[in-house]
Design a protein around this motif. Structure first.
Motif, PDB file in Angstrom:
ATOM      1  N   SER A 122       0.818  -1.215   0.000  1.00 32.82           N
ATOM      2  CA  SER A 122       0.000   0.000   0.000  1.00 32.82           C
ATOM      3  C   SER A 122       0.856   1.272   0.000  1.00 32.82           C
ATOM      4  CB  SER A 122      -0.943   0.003   1.202  1.00 32.82           C
ATOM      5  OG  SER A 122      -0.213  -0.038   2.413  1.00 32.82           O
ATOM      6  N   ASN A 123       2.144   1.136   0.273  1.00 30.18           N
ATOM      7  CA  ASN A 123       3.068   2.275   0.264  1.00 30.18           C
ATOM      8  C   ASN A 123       3.902   2.341  -1.010  1.00 30.18           C
ATOM      9  OD1 ASN A 123       2.211   3.184   2.718  1.00 30.18           O
ATOM     10  ND2 ASN A 123       3.893   2.302   3.874  1.00 30.18           N
ATOM     11  N   VAL A 124       3.510   1.541  -2.009  1.00 23.38           N
ATOM     12  CA  VAL A 124       4.221   1.534  -3.291  1.00 23.38           C
ATOM     13  C   VAL A 124       3.301   2.112  -4.361  1.00 23.38           C
ATOM     14  CG1 VAL A 124       5.327   0.113  -5.051  1.00 23.38           C
ATOM     15  CG2 VAL A 124       5.611  -0.478  -2.629  1.00 23.38           C
ATOM     16  N   ILE A 125       3.788   3.129  -5.049  1.00 23.92           N
ATOM     17  CA  ILE A 125       3.069   3.715  -6.176  1.00 23.92           C
ATOM     18  C   ILE A 125       3.763   3.224  -7.438  1.00 23.92           C
ATOM     19  CG2 ILE A 125       2.420   5.841  -7.355  1.00 23.92           C
ATOM     20  CD1 ILE A 125       2.718   7.261  -4.609  1.00 23.92           C
ATOM     21  N   LEU A 126       3.006   2.599  -8.324  1.00 27.86           N
ATOM     22  CA  LEU A 126       3.563   2.083  -9.570  1.00 27.86           C
ATOM     23  C   LEU A 126       3.118   2.967 -10.727  1.00 27.86           C
ATOM     24  CD1 LEU A 126       5.056  -0.107 -11.157  1.00 27.86           C
ATOM     25  CD2 LEU A 126       2.919  -1.406 -11.177  1.00 27.86           C
ATOM     26  N   ALA A 127       4.081   3.434 -11.498  1.00 30.36           N
ATOM     27  CA  ALA A 127       3.792   4.243 -12.677  1.00 30.36           C
ATOM     28  C   ALA A 127       4.451   3.593 -13.880  1.00 30.36           C
ATOM     29  CB  ALA A 127       4.315   5.665 -12.490  1.00 30.36           C
ATOM     30  N   THR A 128       3.687   3.410 -14.937  1.00 27.08           N
ATOM     31  CA  THR A 128       4.261   2.890 -16.177  1.00 27.08           C
ATOM     32  C   THR A 128       4.365   4.029 -17.185  1.00 27.08           C
ATOM     33  OG1 THR A 128       2.075   2.218 -16.976  1.00 27.08           O
ATOM     34  CG2 THR A 128       3.374   0.562 -15.824  1.00 27.08           C
ATOM     35  N   VAL A 129       5.472   4.012 -17.915  1.00 29.71           N
ATOM     36  CA  VAL A 129       5.722   5.026 -18.939  1.00 29.71           C
ATOM     37  C   VAL A 129       6.096   4.311 -20.236  1.00 29.71           C
ATOM     38  CG1 VAL A 129       6.414   6.808 -17.278  1.00 29.71           C
ATOM     39  CG2 VAL A 129       8.143   5.285 -18.254  1.00 29.71           C
ATOM     40  N   PRO A 130       5.944   4.975 -21.383  1.00 33.57           N
ATOM     41  CA  PRO A 130       6.217   4.296 -22.650  1.00 33.57           C
ATOM     42  C   PRO A 130       7.656   3.782 -22.804  1.00 33.57           C
ATOM     43  CG  PRO A 130       4.968   6.294 -23.034  1.00 33.57           C
ATOM     44  CD  PRO A 130       5.365   6.295 -21.589  1.00 33.57           C
ATOM     45  N   GLY A 131       8.638   4.579 -22.404  1.00 36.75           N
ATOM     46  CA  GLY A 131      10.027   4.173 -22.616  1.00 36.75           C
ATOM     47  C   GLY A 131      10.994   4.900 -21.705  1.00 36.75           C
ATOM     48  N   ALA A 132      12.273   4.731 -22.002  1.00 32.09           N
ATOM     49  CA  ALA A 132      13.337   5.278 -21.156  1.00 32.09           C
ATOM     50  C   ALA A 132      13.331   6.800 -21.109  1.00 32.09           C
ATOM     51  CB  ALA A 132      14.692   4.777 -21.638  1.00 32.09           C
ATOM     52  N   VAL A 133      12.921   7.444 -22.181  1.00 35.77           N
ATOM     53  CA  VAL A 133      12.917   8.909 -22.223  1.00 35.77           C
ATOM     54  C   VAL A 133      12.022   9.480 -21.125  1.00 35.77           C
ATOM     55  CG1 VAL A 133      12.264  10.903 -23.626  1.00 35.77           C
ATOM     56  CG2 VAL A 133      13.457   8.975 -24.671  1.00 35.77           C
ATOM     57  N   GLU A 134      10.887   8.834 -20.889  1.00 35.48           N
ATOM     58  CA  GLU A 134       9.918   9.334 -19.903  1.00 35.48           C
ATOM     59  C   GLU A 134      10.271   8.967 -18.461  1.00 35.48           C
ATOM     60  OE1 GLU A 134       8.121   8.851 -23.884  1.00 35.48           O
ATOM     61  OE2 GLU A 134       9.144   7.429 -22.579  1.00 35.48           O
ATOM     62  N   LEU A 135      11.213   8.048 -18.269  1.00 34.92           N
ATOM     63  CA  LEU A 135      11.570   7.629 -16.903  1.00 34.92           C
ATOM     64  C   LEU A 135      12.041   8.808 -16.048  1.00 34.92           C
ATOM     65  CD1 LEU A 135      13.475   4.248 -17.408  1.00 34.92           C
ATOM     66  CD2 LEU A 135      11.258   4.566 -16.297  1.00 34.92           C
ATOM     67  N   SER A 136      12.977   9.578 -16.576  1.00 33.66           N
ATOM     68  CA  SER A 136      13.570  10.642 -15.755  1.00 33.66           C
ATOM     69  C   SER A 136      12.579  11.744 -15.415  1.00 33.66           C
ATOM     70  CB  SER A 136      14.811  11.227 -16.428  1.00 33.66           C
ATOM     71  OG  SER A 136      14.462  11.815 -17.661  1.00 33.66           O
ATOM     72  N   SER A 137      11.734  12.139 -16.356  1.00 35.64           N
ATOM     73  CA  SER A 137      10.777  13.214 -16.057  1.00 35.64           C
ATOM     74  C   SER A 137       9.721  12.743 -15.058  1.00 35.64           C
ATOM     75  CB  SER A 137      10.123  13.732 -17.334  1.00 35.64           C
ATOM     76  OG  SER A 137       9.406  12.718 -17.998  1.00 35.64           O
ATOM     77  N   THR A 138       9.302  11.497 -15.177  1.00 35.76           N
ATOM     78  CA  THR A 138       8.320  10.962 -14.220  1.00 35.76           C
ATOM     79  C   THR A 138       8.948  10.821 -12.838  1.00 35.76           C
ATOM     80  OG1 THR A 138       7.227   9.805 -16.031  1.00 35.76           O
ATOM     81  CG2 THR A 138       6.699   9.081 -13.797  1.00 35.76           C
ATOM     82  N   ALA A 139      10.174  10.336 -12.782  1.00 33.25           N
ATOM     83  CA  ALA A 139      10.875  10.231 -11.498  1.00 33.25           C
ATOM     84  C   ALA A 139      11.048  11.603 -10.860  1.00 33.25           C
ATOM     85  CB  ALA A 139      12.233   9.563 -11.697  1.00 33.25           C
ATOM     86  N   ALA A 140      11.381  12.601 -11.662  1.00 32.50           N
ATOM     87  CA  ALA A 140      11.545  13.966 -11.144  1.00 32.50           C
ATOM     88  C   ALA A 140      10.240  14.498 -10.572  1.00 32.50           C
ATOM     89  CB  ALA A 140      12.064  14.882 -12.249  1.00 32.50           C
ATOM     90  N   LYS A 141       9.130  14.179 -11.230  1.00 29.21           N
ATOM     91  CA  LYS A 141       7.830  14.624 -10.705  1.00 29.21           C
ATOM     92  C   LYS A 141       7.556  13.993  -9.342  1.00 29.21           C
ATOM     93  CE  LYS A 141       5.721  15.595 -15.137  1.00 29.21           C
ATOM     94  NZ  LYS A 141       4.761  15.181 -16.153  1.00 29.21           N
ATOM     95  N   PHE A 142       7.810  12.693  -9.217  1.00 27.62           N
ATOM     96  CA  PHE A 142       7.611  12.039  -7.913  1.00 27.62           C
ATOM     97  C   PHE A 142       8.525  12.653  -6.851  1.00 27.62           C
ATOM     98  CE2 PHE A 142       5.638   8.357 -10.146  1.00 27.62           C
ATOM     99  CZ  PHE A 142       4.482   8.292  -9.385  1.00 27.62           C
TER     100      PHE A 142
END
Length: 90
Positions: free
Chosen positions: A58-78
């Motif tokens: 319950s303390n894990v948030i899972l986010a899926t993104v299309p590819g490697a390019v989106e990993l860093s921006s999504t991680a930065a948002k979190f």
């Protein structure tokens, strides 16, 4: 020396050590859908490792993104919203 959740995290020039106690830790896991035959296995191992170290599902948030390019921006948002203690990118 840094402190987190009453556990000491020792950062020296040669190594990083800390507690494997994950009780109360909130984690975001960002996983790329590209190469899902690889990332699905990484995700499975990641979730098992978090569970084995006491992180509640319950303390894990899972986010899926299309590819490697989106990993860093999504991680930065979190990281910027300060609602998680760690971000794992797969």
């Amino acid at each position: 020396m840094l402190e987190h959740n009453n556990d000491k995290l020792d950062i020296s020039r040669d190594h990083l050590t800390g507690s494997r106690h994950g009780h109360g830790i909130k984690v975001a896991v960002v996983v790329a859908e590209f190469n899902s035959n690889i990332t699905n296995g990484l995700l499975d191992g990641c979730l098992k490792g978090l569970d084995a170290n006491g992180v509640l599902s319950s303390n894990v948030i899972l986010a899926t993104v299309p590819g490697a390019v989106e990993l860093s921006s999504t991680a930065a948002k979190f990281a910027s919203i300060n609602k998680v203690d760690a971000v794992i990118c797969l």
